[in-house]
Design a protein around this motif. Structure first.
Motif, short mmCIF file in Angstrom:
data_model
loop_
_atom_site.label_atom_id
_atom_site.label_comp_id
_atom_site.label_asym_id
_atom_site.label_seq_id
_atom_site.Cartn_x
_atom_site.Cartn_y
_atom_site.Cartn_z
N VAL A 71 -10.82 -10.85 -12.81
CA VAL A 71 -10.15 -10.15 -11.72
C VAL A 71 -9.42 -8.92 -12.27
CG1 VAL A 71 -8.46 -10.31 -9.86
CG2 VAL A 71 -9.85 -12.31 -10.46
N SER A 72 -9.64 -7.80 -11.63
CA SER A 72 -8.92 -6.58 -12.00
C SER A 72 -8.39 -5.90 -10.75
CB SER A 72 -9.82 -5.63 -12.80
OG SER A 72 -11.02 -5.37 -12.11
N VAL A 73 -7.34 -5.12 -10.94
CA VAL A 73 -6.62 -4.47 -9.86
C VAL A 73 -6.61 -2.97 -10.09
CG1 VAL A 73 -4.29 -4.13 -8.91
CG2 VAL A 73 -5.13 -6.46 -9.38
N LEU A 74 -6.81 -2.20 -9.01
CA LEU A 74 -6.66 -0.76 -9.09
C LEU A 74 -5.85 -0.29 -7.88
CD1 LEU A 74 -7.13 1.91 -10.47
CD2 LEU A 74 -9.29 2.11 -9.26
N ALA A 75 -4.61 0.12 -8.13
CA ALA A 75 -3.72 0.62 -7.10
C ALA A 75 -3.82 2.14 -7.06
CB ALA A 75 -2.29 0.19 -7.37
N ASP A 76 -4.29 2.67 -5.95
CA ASP A 76 -4.57 4.10 -5.80
C ASP A 76 -3.44 4.77 -5.01
OD1 ASP A 76 -5.72 6.62 -5.31
OD2 ASP A 76 -7.07 5.86 -3.75
N ALA A 77 -2.74 5.69 -5.66
CA ALA A 77 -1.75 6.53 -5.00
C ALA A 77 -0.62 5.73 -4.37
CB ALA A 77 -2.42 7.41 -3.94
N SER A 78 -0.07 4.80 -5.16
CA SER A 78 1.06 4.01 -4.66
C SER A 78 2.08 3.72 -5.75
CB SER A 78 0.57 2.70 -4.04
OG SER A 78 -0.21 1.96 -4.97
N GLY A 79 2.03 4.46 -6.85
CA GLY A 79 2.91 4.19 -7.98
C GLY A 79 4.23 4.93 -7.94
N GLY A 80 4.44 5.76 -6.91
CA GLY A 80 5.61 6.64 -6.89
C GLY A 80 6.84 6.05 -6.24
N TYR A 81 6.94 4.72 -6.19
CA TYR A 81 8.07 4.07 -5.53
C TYR A 81 8.83 3.20 -6.54
CZ TYR A 81 5.14 5.53 -1.66
OH TYR A 81 4.36 6.28 -0.81
N LEU A 94 13.46 -15.90 -8.12
CA LEU A 94 13.36 -14.52 -7.64
C LEU A 94 14.25 -14.31 -6.41
CD1 LEU A 94 11.47 -12.09 -8.51
CD2 LEU A 94 10.12 -12.66 -6.49
N THR A 95 14.91 -13.17 -6.35
CA THR A 95 15.76 -12.83 -5.21
C THR A 95 15.11 -11.72 -4.39
OG1 THR A 95 16.99 -11.10 -6.36
CG2 THR A 95 17.78 -13.38 -6.62
N PRO A 96 15.53 -11.54 -3.13
CA PRO A 96 14.99 -10.43 -2.33
C PRO A 96 15.19 -9.08 -2.99
CG PRO A 96 16.14 -11.99 -0.92
CD PRO A 96 16.42 -12.41 -2.34
N GLU A 97 16.28 -8.93 -3.73
CA GLU A 97 16.53 -7.66 -4.43
C GLU A 97 15.45 -7.36 -5.46
OE1 GLU A 97 20.43 -9.02 -2.82
OE2 GLU A 97 18.77 -9.99 -3.90
N GLU A 98 14.83 -8.41 -6.01
CA GLU A 98 13.85 -8.24 -7.09
C GLU A 98 12.41 -8.16 -6.59
OE1 GLU A 98 16.08 -10.80 -10.59
OE2 GLU A 98 15.11 -11.87 -8.95
N TRP A 99 12.18 -8.41 -5.29
CA TRP A 99 10.82 -8.40 -4.75
C TRP A 99 10.47 -6.95 -4.41
CZ3 TRP A 99 6.94 -11.09 -5.66
CH2 TRP A 99 5.89 -11.32 -4.78
N SER A 100 10.04 -6.21 -5.42
CA SER A 100 9.88 -4.77 -5.33
C SER A 100 8.42 -4.36 -5.51
CB SER A 100 10.73 -4.08 -6.40
OG SER A 100 10.20 -4.35 -7.70
N ILE A 101 8.15 -3.09 -5.28
CA ILE A 101 6.78 -2.58 -5.47
C ILE A 101 6.38 -2.63 -6.94
CG2 ILE A 101 5.33 -0.52 -5.24
CD1 ILE A 101 6.85 0.07 -2.62
N PRO A 102 7.17 -2.12 -7.89
CA PRO A 102 6.81 -2.32 -9.30
C PRO A 102 6.83 -3.80 -9.68
CG PRO A 102 8.44 -0.57 -9.09
CD PRO A 102 8.37 -1.25 -7.75
N GLY A 103 7.68 -4.57 -9.00
CA GLY A 103 7.78 -5.99 -9.30
C GLY A 103 6.52 -6.77 -9.01
N ALA A 141 -4.37 -1.58 -13.17
CA ALA A 141 -4.37 -0.14 -13.42
C ALA A 141 -3.89 0.60 -12.18
CB ALA A 141 -5.77 0.34 -13.82
N ARG A 142 -3.42 1.83 -12.40
CA ARG A 142 -2.97 2.68 -11.30
C ARG A 142 -3.59 4.07 -11.44
NH1 ARG A 142 3.62 2.25 -11.27
NH2 ARG A 142 3.29 3.82 -12.90
N TYR A 143 -3.85 4.70 -10.29
CA TYR A 143 -4.19 6.12 -10.24
C TYR A 143 -3.15 6.82 -9.37
CZ TYR A 143 -6.04 10.60 -8.89
OH TYR A 143 -6.16 11.95 -8.69
N ASP A 144 -2.68 7.98 -9.83
CA ASP A 144 -1.73 8.77 -9.04
C ASP A 144 -1.87 10.24 -9.38
OD1 ASP A 144 0.33 6.85 -7.59
OD2 ASP A 144 0.01 6.01 -9.60
N ASN A 145 -1.50 11.09 -8.42
CA ASN A 145 -1.29 12.50 -8.70
C ASN A 145 0.18 12.71 -9.04
OD1 ASN A 145 -3.81 12.68 -6.69
ND2 ASN A 145 -3.75 14.52 -7.98
#
Length: 344
Positions: A176-186, A215-224, A239-243
């Motif tokens: 299994v691999s992951v590719l997050a496209d244009a969502s790393g800027g948060y 885990l707390t709600p404060e820690e449930w984040s996008i980078p998390g 992996a991530r792709y971003d401009n």
């Protein structure tokens, strides 16, 4: 087209309307799409389309998100843009089976609540309910898949690590691999994690993993999502792709209150934080203010620092270890204009 491309063009999308608790923001039907090809190789893709967190932004007319299930790329048959051009022999997903999950709930596919924002505005933030049907389809129809890629663009990229680990739980023998496209800027912003997560009911369905026990709600984040996935399922590659100065991400970060820095600085800091947590993350950072790559034919031509994105993507999908790519001359930051997202 070659014979291979012609054979792939015979494959068609099938529409699924699961009903039940699945619906779009305005209560209309949610639907998702599947394309049967090689059962050993499966792409689970989450569509993007904004987000909302207020009466103004969640309005069904003039808001900042897709309100109804848009078939989107599934409508264009076998010659769509980017990774959905199955007639293109260079497409690394040409012969893959695909489950395409449209987006219509304003909650980046992680919500599970019905929220009233005004006297005449009740929004179904049930993105997790809808998206789980895509996951279920993969598990039920491709139980012996050897390779699964979980990807998404924009809002669809945000939950891709989470669903990558859920796929791994259900299909433990698959690569299994992951590719997050244009969502790393948060960035990780604990007060906003709580505020927006509560609006969407996002913390109510945190996976029952040992790493999530305290885990707390404060820690449930996008980078998390990357961190918790890496801790729970370390075999899942991510992996991530971003401009570097993605204008759309810049505006949504400001609009939501989640961040004020430019996208490039956030990309650098969150990657450092994720890897400091012991979680490997590969990244490809291109110059400029554009938004998303997987649904654009630009993926076939883009090159950064001598590395073609198509080659990087193809090797990553094939399971090879790719190096990080980061622009040296990344262009200019986007202007701060979040109001433009809300329409007139």
């Amino acid at each position: 087209a070659t014979d291979t491309a012609a054979e792939q063009a015979d494959q068609v999308w099938e529409e699924h309307v699961p009903g039940g608790e699945c619906r779009c923001a305005d209560g209309s039907d949610f639907r998702y799409f599947s394309r049967d090809a090689d059962p050993d190789k499966v792409l689970l893709y989450f569509q993007g389309g904004g987000a909302c967190f207020s009466e103004q932004s969640c309005s069904f007319t003039g808001g900042s998100y897709l309100v109804q299930a848009d078939a989107g790329l599934a409508d264009v048959g076998e010659s769509g843009p980017g990774i959905f051009d199955f007639t293109n022999d260079e497409n690394p997903f040409q012969d893959w089976s695909v489950v395409f999950v449209p987006y219509c709930t304003g909650d980046v596919h992680i919500g599970d609540v019905v929220r009233t924002y005004g006297d005449d505005l009740t929004v179904n933030h049930v993105g997790l309910v809808n998206a789980s049907k895509g996951l279920d389809h993969v598990v039920e129809n491709y139980p012996d898949a050897s390779e699964v890629v979980v990807a998404g663009s924009s809002a669809g990229g945000i939950p891709s690590p989470l669903f990558g680990s859920l796929v791994s739980d259900e299909l433990p023998d698959a690569d299994v691999s992951v590719l997050a496209d244009a969502s790393g800027g948060y960035p990780d912003n604990p007060p906003v994690n709580v505020a927006i997560g509560s609006l969407w009911g996002a913390f109510d369905n945190v996976p029952d993993w040992p790493v999530n026990e305290d885990l707390t709600p404060e820690e449930w984040s996008i980078p998390g999502f990357f961190v918790q996935t890496g801790r729970h399922a370390p075999d899942v590659r991510m992996a991530r792709y971003d401009n570097a100065y993605d204008e759309t991400q810049q505006q949504f970060a400001l609009l939501s209150g989640i961040g004020e820095g430019d996208v490039l600085s956030v990309l650098d800091s969150t990657e450092a934080d994720i890897e400091a947590a012991g979680v490997p993350l590969r990244s490809y950072v291109a110059p400029g203010t554009d938004h998303t790559i997987l649904t654009s034919d630009a993926l076939y031509d883009l090159e950064v620092e001598g590395v073609a994105f198509l080659d990087w993507l193809t090797r990553y999908v094939a399971g090879e270890d790719v190096d990080d790519v980061r622009c040296d001359d990344c262009g200019e930051p986007a202007e701060d204009d979040p109001e433009g997202l809300l329409g007139p």
